[in-house]
Design a protein around this motif. Sequence first.
Motif, mmCIF file in Angstrom:
data_model
loop_
_atom_site.group_PDB
_atom_site.id
_atom_site.type_symbol
_atom_site.label_atom_id
_atom_site.label_comp_id
_atom_site.label_asym_id
_atom_site.label_seq_id
_atom_site.Cartn_x
_atom_site.Cartn_y
_atom_site.Cartn_z
ATOM 1 N N UNK A 169 0.808 -1.218 0.000
ATOM 2 C CA UNK A 169 0.000 0.000 0.000
ATOM 3 C C UNK A 169 0.843 1.270 0.000
ATOM 4 N N UNK A 170 2.047 1.235 0.570
ATOM 5 C CA UNK A 170 2.878 2.434 0.674
ATOM 6 C C UNK A 170 3.957 2.495 -0.402
ATOM 7 N N UNK A 171 3.771 1.724 -1.498
ATOM 8 C CA UNK A 171 4.675 1.741 -2.654
ATOM 9 C C UNK A 171 6.117 1.465 -2.264
ATOM 10 N N UNK A 172 6.402 0.287 -1.676
ATOM 11 C CA UNK A 172 7.770 -0.014 -1.255
ATOM 12 C C UNK A 172 8.679 -0.318 -2.434
ATOM 13 N N UNK A 173 9.974 -0.235 -2.201
ATOM 14 C CA UNK A 173 10.952 -0.655 -3.201
ATOM 15 C C UNK A 173 11.114 -2.163 -3.197
ATOM 16 N N UNK A 174 10.967 -2.779 -2.008
ATOM 17 C CA UNK A 174 11.198 -4.215 -1.855
ATOM 18 C C UNK A 174 10.114 -4.802 -0.962
ATOM 19 N N UNK A 175 9.551 -5.929 -1.383
ATOM 20 C CA UNK A 175 8.622 -6.697 -0.552
ATOM 21 C C UNK A 175 9.328 -7.985 -0.130
ATOM 22 N N UNK A 176 9.307 -8.279 1.164
ATOM 23 C CA UNK A 176 9.942 -9.468 1.709
ATOM 24 C C UNK A 176 8.877 -10.381 2.299
ATOM 25 N N UNK A 177 8.840 -11.622 1.839
ATOM 26 C CA UNK A 177 7.823 -12.576 2.272
ATOM 27 C C UNK A 177 8.505 -13.791 2.899
ATOM 28 N N UNK A 178 8.219 -14.058 4.162
ATOM 29 C CA UNK A 178 8.828 -15.173 4.891
ATOM 30 C C UNK A 178 7.807 -16.297 5.013
ATOM 31 N N UNK A 179 7.985 -17.352 4.219
ATOM 32 C CA UNK A 179 7.060 -18.492 4.167
ATOM 33 C C UNK A 179 5.611 -18.007 4.017
ATOM 34 N N UNK A 180 5.310 -17.225 2.988
ATOM 35 C CA UNK A 180 3.984 -16.596 2.892
ATOM 36 C C UNK A 180 2.837 -17.566 2.679
ATOM 37 N N UNK A 181 3.120 -18.817 2.282
ATOM 38 C CA UNK A 181 2.049 -19.797 2.071
ATOM 39 C C UNK A 181 2.114 -20.934 3.083
ATOM 40 N N UNK A 182 2.953 -20.795 4.092
ATOM 41 C CA UNK A 182 3.182 -21.897 5.034
ATOM 42 C C UNK A 182 1.948 -22.332 5.786
ATOM 43 N N UNK A 183 0.987 -21.415 5.996
ATOM 44 C CA UNK A 183 -0.224 -21.744 6.748
ATOM 45 C C UNK A 183 -1.412 -22.020 5.833
ATOM 46 N N UNK A 184 -1.168 -22.158 4.520
ATOM 47 C CA UNK A 184 -2.256 -22.315 3.554
ATOM 48 C C UNK A 184 -2.184 -23.674 2.873
ATOM 49 N N UNK A 185 -3.331 -24.145 2.364
ATOM 50 C CA UNK A 185 -3.324 -25.360 1.566
ATOM 51 C C UNK A 185 -2.688 -25.058 0.212
ATOM 52 N N UNK A 186 -2.379 -26.114 -0.552
ATOM 53 C CA UNK A 186 -1.620 -25.960 -1.788
ATOM 54 C C UNK A 186 -2.313 -25.050 -2.793
ATOM 55 N N UNK A 187 -3.606 -25.257 -2.995
ATOM 56 C CA UNK A 187 -4.339 -24.466 -3.990
ATOM 57 C C UNK A 187 -4.403 -22.994 -3.588
ATOM 58 N N UNK A 188 -4.717 -22.734 -2.317
ATOM 59 C CA UNK A 188 -4.790 -21.354 -1.850
ATOM 60 C C UNK A 188 -3.417 -20.704 -1.877
ATOM 61 N N UNK A 189 -2.383 -21.483 -1.529
ATOM 62 C CA UNK A 189 -1.024 -20.967 -1.573
ATOM 63 C C UNK A 189 -0.625 -20.545 -2.975
ATOM 64 N N UNK A 190 -1.013 -21.328 -3.975
ATOM 65 C CA UNK A 190 -0.704 -20.979 -5.366
ATOM 66 C C UNK A 190 -1.412 -19.691 -5.766
ATOM 67 N N UNK A 191 -2.646 -19.519 -5.315
ATOM 68 C CA UNK A 191 -3.386 -18.290 -5.624
ATOM 69 C C UNK A 191 -2.705 -17.078 -4.996
ATOM 70 N N UNK A 192 -2.254 -17.226 -3.748
ATOM 71 C CA UNK A 192 -1.578 -16.124 -3.063
ATOM 72 C C UNK A 192 -0.258 -15.788 -3.747
ATOM 73 N N UNK A 193 0.498 -16.811 -4.166
ATOM 74 C CA UNK A 193 1.772 -16.549 -4.834
ATOM 75 C C UNK A 193 1.561 -15.882 -6.188
ATOM 76 N N UNK A 194 0.539 -16.296 -6.914
ATOM 77 C CA UNK A 194 0.250 -15.640 -8.187
ATOM 78 C C UNK A 194 -0.078 -14.166 -7.947
ATOM 79 N N UNK A 195 -0.914 -13.920 -6.954
ATOM 80 C CA UNK A 195 -1.287 -12.552 -6.612
ATOM 81 C C UNK A 195 -0.068 -11.748 -6.170
ATOM 82 N N UNK A 196 0.764 -12.348 -5.317
ATOM 83 C CA UNK A 196 1.929 -11.646 -4.769
ATOM 84 C C UNK A 196 2.922 -11.284 -5.862
#
Length: 239
Positions: A169-196
Motif C-alpha cells: 500500500x505504501x509503494x515499497x521498493x522491496x517486498x519481503x515474504x517469509x514463508x507466505x504460504x506456510x499456513x495455507x493449503x496448496x491451492x490457496x497458496x498458489x493463488x496467493x503466490x500468483x497474486x503476490x
Amino acid sequence: MTITAPHPTTAPLVADRLCKSFAQGVEHPVQALDDVSVHIRPGQSVSVMGPSGSGKSTLLHLLAGIIRPDSGQVRLGADPVSVASDAVRSRLRRTWFGFVFQDGQLLAELTAAENVALPLMLNGCRRPAAVAHATAWLHRLGLAGLETRRPGQMSGGQAQRVAVARALVHSPAVVMADEPTGALDTATGAQVMQLLTEATAQAGASLLVVTHDQGVAAWCQRHLVILDGRLESDSGGAR
C-alpha cells in the motif's frame, strides 16, 4: 544519517560479503551467514531456499535492516542500510520495505481496511486518506466487500491477501515474504503466490520470498539456495 528516497524502479538491493554469527554458549558461536553477496535488481522476484537453520531467514533480516551483520554491508540504492542507526533503519523499513509473514500477522482488533492502512498512517498519512487508499488496494486484490471484516472473519487465503495489500500500500521498493504460504493449503497458496508476484511486478517492487517449498519458489524469476550459511547456488538471474 539521512535516507535518500529511492524510486522502486531504480533502487537495487545489494548485500556485500555478509557475515553473521549468534552466540550459543561462550565458546561456540553459530555462524548463520558466511561471506554472502547478492545483488537484487529493481523489480526482480527472488526465492531464497534452504533447510531449516541454513541462514535464509537471517539473510532476510539482514537485508531488511532488522539486524546488523558482523561484517559486510547492505545498501538500498545509495543508502547504507546495515550501518544506519536504529531509528534510520526503522524509518527505512516503514518507507521502502513491505513484509508478508507466514500467518499474516494482521491485528485482530482492526478491520481489513484498517490493517492495510496502518503503514500509511505510521508514515503520517491522515486516517481518511489512508483508509481510502487501503480500500482501493483491497478492491484491486479481489477483496471488495470485505473492508470492514476483521481477521477472524476471513479465510486464510483472504487474510493473506490483506497482508499482501498491506505490504504494497505504501509503494515499497522491496517486498519481503517469509514463508507466505506456510499456513495455507496448496491451492490457496498458489493463488496467493500468483497474486503476490503479479502485484509486486505491477507495482515495480522487488520481491524476496523465503521458502522451503520448491513449488512456491517456482513463482519467482531467480532462485538462491543457502546451505550452512553460504550461498550454494544462484540461478535464474545474474547477481
